[in-house]
Design an enzyme around this catalytic site. Structure first.
Site, PDB file in Angstrom:
ATOM      1  N   ASP A 127       4.965   0.696   0.563  1.00 55.29           N
ATOM      2  CA  ASP A 127       6.674   0.988  -0.333  1.00 55.29           C
ATOM      3  C   ASP A 127       6.623   0.051  -1.373  1.00 55.29           C
ATOM      4  OD1 ASP A 127       7.260   0.754   2.535  1.00 55.29           O
ATOM      5  OD2 ASP A 127       6.728  -1.133   3.229  1.00 55.29           O
ATOM      6  N   ARG A 275       2.577   7.609   5.375  1.00 57.02           N
ATOM      7  CA  ARG A 275       1.378   7.148   4.967  1.00 57.02           C
ATOM      8  C   ARG A 275      -0.068   8.048   5.531  1.00 57.02           C
ATOM      9  NH1 ARG A 275       3.096   1.923   7.938  1.00 57.02           N
ATOM     10  NH2 ARG A 275       0.931   2.170   9.515  1.00 57.02           N
TER      11      ARG A 275
END
Ligand code: F6P
Length: 341
Positions: A127, A275
């Site tokens: 993030d 991810r």
């Protein structure tokens, strides 16, 4: 010295590169011993760990995930760890702990450090929302994956005259949406930092169709919210780790756009694809540098800090500063990309 290392929170491309680098620098550079706790703070509390030598980290530089395993943990157990910090360090005979993780992990690291455990943190998150560091590793990989998805979705959107709503990760900070949206040339970008107007998106799509561009791509962060009165959307409940459960803004926005535009709109939720898998070269290098500097900080006794990127330098930043507020997208960055907001 004997150094403990653990990875906690969501996985992130580059975690293995940090573990490898810590072991190389500590074992080869300083003659240290390294142990790896399994599944984050659970391993530290419950006694699951294994020795990490050069062979244990061989061949992991390019591997996604984490060889040590990771886990989120309830606040109550983290407090338990902090309350027993000095006893835990003694139990494992460690002179320092290097926890690698995001905001939750670094908050726990700070608690352990305040309670007397010698800690050097390493920030990670796709993030990119940790204060005190210009970048976190994993972000570059996530942006690359999301950008490639947008590129691919554009060709199918164009072929079928569709609106594609691409939902990317980003709970409170819209860095992935901003940068993948810019890199992929999305026609609309919605971030958690600024409530979006559905009317503006409808106008943007209609304007494109009116000049013969019969498709559009909107990139929306999972934590983005519509402006009050713009469309119905309720906030989700909070889970046991203190995270908001999202109500699926990508799906909801696609339904709303289709209803208002009378054109086909499809949601694509990228989720954990962002991810997983191998880290980019940039993330491998940043992760490796963080690992190297974390070991050096341990040997200087520079505890209570984390590694951080400032420009092109790696510096140490107090954990206390890093976890007080999230690094969200500033107004000027949105302004630069304004044509697509
Ligand atoms: O913090 C990283 C992150 O990938 C967020 O972007 C996302 O909301 C969250 O983790 C998802 O977590 P989990 O894998 O636990 O659902």
């Amino acid at each position: 010295m004997r150094i403990g290392v653990l990875t906690a929170g969501g996985d992130c491309p580059g975690l293995n590169a940090v573990i490898r680098s810590v072991v190389h620098r500590a074992v080869v550079g300083h003659g240290d011993e390294v142990i790896g706790f399994e599944d984050g703070f659970k391993g530290l509390l419950d006694g699951y760990y294994r020795p990490l030598d050069i062979n244990a980290v061989s061949g992991i530089l390019a591997r996604g995930g984490t060889i040590l395993g990771s886990a989120r943990m309830e606040r109550a157990r983290l407090h338990e760890a902090a309350e027993n910090a000095q006893e835990l360090a003694k139990r494992y005979g460690i002179d320092a702990l290097i926890p690698i993780g995001g905001e939750g992990t670094l908050t726990a690291a700070r608690m352990l450090s305040d309670a007397g455990m010698p800690v050097v943190g390493v920030p990670k998150t796709i993030d990119n929302d940790i204060s005190s560091t210009d970048r976190t590793f994993g972000f570059d990989t996530a942006v690359m994956v999301a950008t490639e998805a947008i590129d691919r979705l554009k060709t199918t959107a164009e072929s079928h005259q569709r609106v594609m709503v691409v939902e990317v990760m980003g709970r409170h900070a819209g860095w992935i949406a901003l940068e993948s949206g810019m890199a992929g040339g999305a026609h609309g970008i919605c971030l958690p930092e600024r409530p979006f107007e559905v009317d503006a998106l409808v106008k943007m799509v209609e304007e494109r169709f009116s000049r013969g561009k019969k498709f559009a791509v909107v990139c929306v962060a999972e934590g983005a919210h519509p402006a009050e009165g713009s469309m119905p959307y309720e906030k989700g409940a909070i889970d046991q780790y203190g995270h908001e459960r999202f109500a699926g803004i990508g799906n909801r926005l696609a339904v709303e756009l289709e209803r208002r535009l009378g054109k086909e709109a499809r949601p694509v939720i990228l989720g954990h694809v962002q991810r997983g898998g191998t880290p980019t070269a940039y993330d491998r290098v940043l992760a490796t540098r963080f690992g190297w500097h974390a070991v050096e900080a341990v040997h200087r006794g520079d505890f209570g800090n984390m590694t951080a990127l400032r420009g092109t330098d790696i510096v140490m930043a107090p954990l206390a500063h890093a976890v007080t507020e999230l690094k969200t997208v500033p107004e000027e960055r949105m302004y630069e990309a304004e044509s697509v907001f």
